[in-house]
Design a protein around this motif. Sequence first.
Motif, PDB file in Angstrom:
ATOM      1  N   ALA A  85       0.835  -1.207   0.000  1.00 21.25           N
ATOM      2  CA  ALA A  85       0.000   0.000   0.000  1.00 21.25           C
ATOM      3  C   ALA A  85       0.867   1.254   0.000  1.00 21.25           C
ATOM      4  O   ALA A  85       0.624   2.208  -0.758  1.00 21.25           O
ATOM      5  CB  ALA A  85      -0.929  -0.010   1.217  1.00 21.25           C
ATOM      6  N   ARG A  89       1.298   3.989  -3.253  1.00 23.03           N
ATOM      7  CA  ARG A  89       1.048   5.439  -3.137  1.00 23.03           C
ATOM      8  C   ARG A  89       2.284   6.235  -3.565  1.00 23.03           C
ATOM      9  O   ARG A  89       2.171   7.242  -4.269  1.00 23.03           O
ATOM     10  CB  ARG A  89       0.659   5.791  -1.707  1.00 23.03           C
ATOM     11  CG  ARG A  89      -0.681   5.214  -1.272  1.00 23.03           C
ATOM     12  CD  ARG A  89      -1.082   5.696   0.110  1.00 23.03           C
ATOM     13  NE  ARG A  89      -2.291   5.019   0.561  1.00 23.03           N
ATOM     14  CZ  ARG A  89      -2.336   4.105   1.523  1.00 23.03           C
ATOM     15  NH1 ARG A  89      -1.234   3.781   2.172  1.00 23.03           N
ATOM     16  NH2 ARG A  89      -3.474   3.530   1.863  1.00 23.03           N
ATOM     17  N   SER A 144      -8.605   9.788   1.844  1.00 20.36           N
ATOM     18  CA  SER A 144      -7.250   9.758   2.385  1.00 20.36           C
ATOM     19  C   SER A 144      -6.212   9.328   1.348  1.00 20.36           C
ATOM     20  O   SER A 144      -5.107   9.878   1.307  1.00 20.36           O
ATOM     21  CB  SER A 144      -7.203   8.813   3.591  1.00 20.36           C
ATOM     22  OG  SER A 144      -7.586   7.497   3.217  1.00 20.36           O
ATOM     23  N   ASP A 145      -6.537   8.343   0.505  1.00 22.10           N
ATOM     24  CA  ASP A 145      -5.558   7.866  -0.467  1.00 22.10           C
ATOM     25  C   ASP A 145      -5.130   8.955  -1.453  1.00 22.10           C
ATOM     26  O   ASP A 145      -3.924   9.190  -1.634  1.00 22.10           O
ATOM     27  CB  ASP A 145      -6.116   6.657  -1.229  1.00 22.10           C
ATOM     28  CG  ASP A 145      -5.658   5.351  -0.601  1.00 22.10           C
ATOM     29  OD1 ASP A 145      -5.104   5.392   0.508  1.00 22.10           O
ATOM     30  OD2 ASP A 145      -5.866   4.294  -1.220  1.00 22.10           O
ATOM     31  N   GLU A 221       0.598   8.668   6.123  1.00 20.27           N
ATOM     32  CA  GLU A 221      -0.261   7.538   6.487  1.00 20.27           C
ATOM     33  C   GLU A 221      -0.586   7.540   7.979  1.00 20.27           C
ATOM     34  O   GLU A 221      -1.645   7.043   8.375  1.00 20.27           O
ATOM     35  CB  GLU A 221       0.418   6.231   6.087  1.00 20.27           C
ATOM     36  CG  GLU A 221       0.420   5.993   4.593  1.00 20.27           C
ATOM     37  CD  GLU A 221       1.268   4.804   4.191  1.00 20.27           C
ATOM     38  OE1 GLU A 221       1.132   4.349   3.038  1.00 20.27           O
ATOM     39  OE2 GLU A 221       2.073   4.327   5.026  1.00 20.27           O
TER      40      GLU A 221
END
Length: 275
Positions: A85, A89, A144-145, A221
Amino acid sequence: MNAVTPAIRLTSRKNWSSVLGRLVGASAGPIVGFALLLVIWKIISMRIGDIPPPESTLLAAFNLFKDPFYDNGPNDVGIGWNILASLSRVAIGFLLAAFVGIPIGFLIGRVPVVNAICSPVINLLRPISPLAWLPLGLLLFKASDPAAIWAIFICSIWPMIINTADGVKRVPQDYLNVARVLNLSERKIFTRILLPSVLPYMMTGVRLSIGTAWLVIVAAEMLTGGTGLGFWLWDEWNNLNVQNILIAVLVIGVIGLILDLGLLALARRFHHSEA
């Protein structure tokens, strides 16, 4: 023939001994450095009871990586999913920054008017902390991503623009004069003169960008939540699991080192190809 063969064997042994000696010499420094790190860690753990010792932490890390891709729900996934993840990103934000920043760098270095317009804006925005852009990203994208990717984009773009523009400005004027005499098109000037000359500078900017991006994604994050190494680290802190916090720190460091070494090797390859 028999007289020559021993000489060939002796030369071959000397070559192998030389290669082995270089390998041992190159690895001695890192081995000593990591050994010192483990010793210091052990001493700290003996003096501060809340800090786990290296042997139990490394054993726990081994157990974590035995099944890195389990999935027991949104807040309970394996460390492999968290690594993927974070890397995804970083990759998206970094590639977007390269797609935008490198062409802007070429324009700034090549066109004085663009340089005069963009340089003050870059000098104003560049010192701003990438995390200061995160709330704006949450406001714009409502998720959020994309906000984390936005922070990566912002922190990655400046080194690429600045180093690429600097590389273009350092192209010898004689090369451009010859191109002008030969009446080369702007496309040929770019492909035959600018791009080969600027590649080492551009790769330096890429290396700086990926290092900064990896630093920022962990902090982003922590603030945005979800999956990722930063969220996992913060979640382990909330659970007061110091051992997993140390494992997260080590994993973040190892991945950052691998990214840096990979791009450094690529940059050196470009430097050698230009030499």
